[in-house]
Design an enzyme around this catalytic site. Structure first.
Site, mmCIF file in Angstrom:
data_model
loop_
_atom_site.group_PDB
_atom_site.id
_atom_site.type_symbol
_atom_site.label_atom_id
_atom_site.label_comp_id
_atom_site.label_asym_id
_atom_site.label_seq_id
_atom_site.Cartn_x
_atom_site.Cartn_y
_atom_site.Cartn_z
ATOM 1 N N GLU A 1 79.478 8.094 20.181
ATOM 2 C CA GLU A 1 79.632 6.878 19.374
ATOM 3 C C GLU A 1 80.813 6.040 19.842
ATOM 4 O OE1 GLU A 1 80.663 9.312 15.640
ATOM 5 O OE2 GLU A 1 81.695 7.432 15.282
ATOM 6 N N HIS B 1 74.540 7.271 16.364
ATOM 7 C CA HIS B 1 75.552 7.251 15.299
ATOM 8 C C HIS B 1 75.139 6.244 14.243
ATOM 9 C CE1 HIS B 1 79.136 5.155 13.580
ATOM 10 N NE2 HIS B 1 79.406 6.404 13.250
HETATM 11 O O1 LIG Z 1 79.046 9.305 10.964
HETATM 12 C C1 LIG Z 1 79.719 9.556 11.975
HETATM 13 O O2 LIG Z 1 79.337 10.245 12.945
HETATM 14 C C2 LIG Z 1 81.060 8.989 12.042
HETATM 15 O O3 LIG Z 1 81.757 9.272 13.014
HETATM 16 C C3 LIG Z 1 81.495 8.064 10.954
HETATM 17 C C4 LIG Z 1 82.987 8.077 10.784
HETATM 18 O O4 LIG Z 1 83.331 7.216 9.746
HETATM 19 C C5 LIG Z 1 83.465 9.459 10.427
HETATM 20 O O5 LIG Z 1 82.863 9.843 9.239
HETATM 21 MG MG MG Z 2 80.801 10.734 14.310
#
Ligand SMILES: O=C(O)C(=O)C[C@@H](O)CO
Ligand code: MG
Length: 390
Positions: free
Chosen positions: A266, A316
């Protein structure tokens, strides 16, 4: 048909926000715990929305959420002039134009997020012009429905964590992701707390539910090598972003030797960024975000590359710009789903900005074959809670 205008707007949430708790999730700032606020950078309360209008009156919606005020500057000053007057259906040429003209500084990070926002809008226009949903332009329906995993379970007291996990179970989810709250700075005591979090979820949901574990770049290779063996008994489906995105060697070591599939991506950008990760054997699951990586144009190229390596792609975030790719690719088995909640970290802001994102039923979502384009529109109901900078 030509691109007539590009409007980039920064939406900043001014509404009620849940107070951030300490140790909500590990993150890169933890290493500076004694010197800086470790949760400050863990807030995503702004979003960039791009409206690309054509000479035929079609408006395509795009978005990105990395440094929106900067992304707006990049679009206004560098990218919009490149696409105005061009054919919006020429998505490959337009991506290459934006990518190559900003190559010196735009190939990663906010430059590529800005490019992604415009690319997503162009694909929305394509679908609307052809009268079909975007996934029909990418390969069509590969699933009756998309299985989704509930993604929240931030680090919290064990009783409320168990209750949240039980809630997802009751809603029919068969997969869920939790966040760990401790890393190298908290040593063995933190390790024990991490184990308690995972044990609590596993004991709540039983052995037949997939549990994923999120570290959000908050650990080191050395710490991960000591921590992961204590998590193997809970059979995590993957461990996400254990080390910094540029530590490709660390990713590769853990993915090949830790005993748990490592996921990430991500915070990686472009096709060649993912080629590097795949060549290194760094990932068992790719998690680009389409509104960061280079838009739908690049995401689809990565899907083909990942399939050649037989590495599955689970983008992501949910959100329509990702769902269409998952629907159109057999190598994208499932999607992430952020439960609708009060605004906290900001993952959930998408629901306050847009209408059209499908809500899960019994752990699945579906896309509508009859809705052209991405299938999202601006959500006017919450507009009063945003300040908008155009
Ligand atoms: O959802 C995910 O993979 C993230 O990295 C979101 C981020 O805000 C961490 O919760
Ligand atoms: Mg993440």
């Amino acid at each position: 048909m030509k691109v007539k205008s590009v409007k980039a707007s920064v939406y900043t949430w001014q509404g009620p926000t849940a107070t951030p708790r300490a140790n909500l999730s590990t993150n890169p700032m933890d290493a500076l715990g004694g010197l800086s606020d470790t949760m400050g950078s863990f807030r995503f309360h702004q979003w960039l929305i791009v409206e690309v209008e054509t000479t035929d009156g079609i408006v395509g919606l795009g978005n990105c959420a990395l440094a929106p005020p900067l992304a707006k500057q990049i679009i206004d000053q560098y990218l919009a002039p490149l696409v105005i007057g061009r054919d919006p259906l020429d998505v490959e040429a337009l991506f290459q134009t934006m990518y190559r003209s900003t190559m010196a500084w735009g190939r990663k990070g906010v430059g590529m997020a800005a490019i992604s926002a415009i690319d997503i809008a162009l694909w929305d226009i394509n679908g609307k012009a052809m009268g079909v949903p975007v996934f029909k332009l990418l390969g069509g329906r590969t699933k009756k429905q998309i299985p989704v995993y509930a993604s929240r379970l931030y680090s919290q007291p064990l009783d409320t964590l168990a209750a949240e996990a039980q809630g997802y179970l009751d809603e029919g989810f068969t997969m869920m992701k939790l966040r760990l709250g401790w890393g190298p700075q908290q040593g063995p005591a933190g390790m024990a707390k991490n184990v308690d979090l995972v044990r609590t979820v596993r004991e709540t949901v039983g052995p037949d539910i997939d549990i994923m574990i999120e570290c959000y770049m908050g650990w080191t290779l050395e710490y991960a090598r000591r921590m992961i063996p204590r998590l193997l008994e809970f059979s995590p489906r993957w461990l996400e972003e254990p080390v910094l995105p540029d530590d490709i060697a660390g990713y590769a070591y853990l993915n090949q030797h830790s005993g748990v599939p490592i996921s990430g991506g991500e915070h990686e950008f472009t096709l060649l960024g993912f080629k590097q990760l795949l060549d290194a054997g760094a990932l068992s699951v790719i998690q680009y975000d389409t509104n960061r990586v280079g838009g739908i144009t690049v995401a689809q190229k990565i899907n083909a590359l990942a399939e050649a390596y037989q590495v599955p792609v689970v983008p992501h975030a949910g959100q329509m710009h990702n769902y269409h790719l998952t629907m159109a690719n057999l190598n994208c088995p499932i999607s992430e789903y952020f439960p609708v909640s009060e605004v906290e970290v900001g993952n959930e802001l998408f629901y306050y900005l847009f209408e059209g994102d499908p809500q899960p039923r019994n752990g699945f979502i579906d896309l509508d074959d009859t809705v052209p384009g991405l299938g999202v529109s601006l959500n006017k109901a919450h507009l009063h809670n945003f300040s908008v900078a155009v």
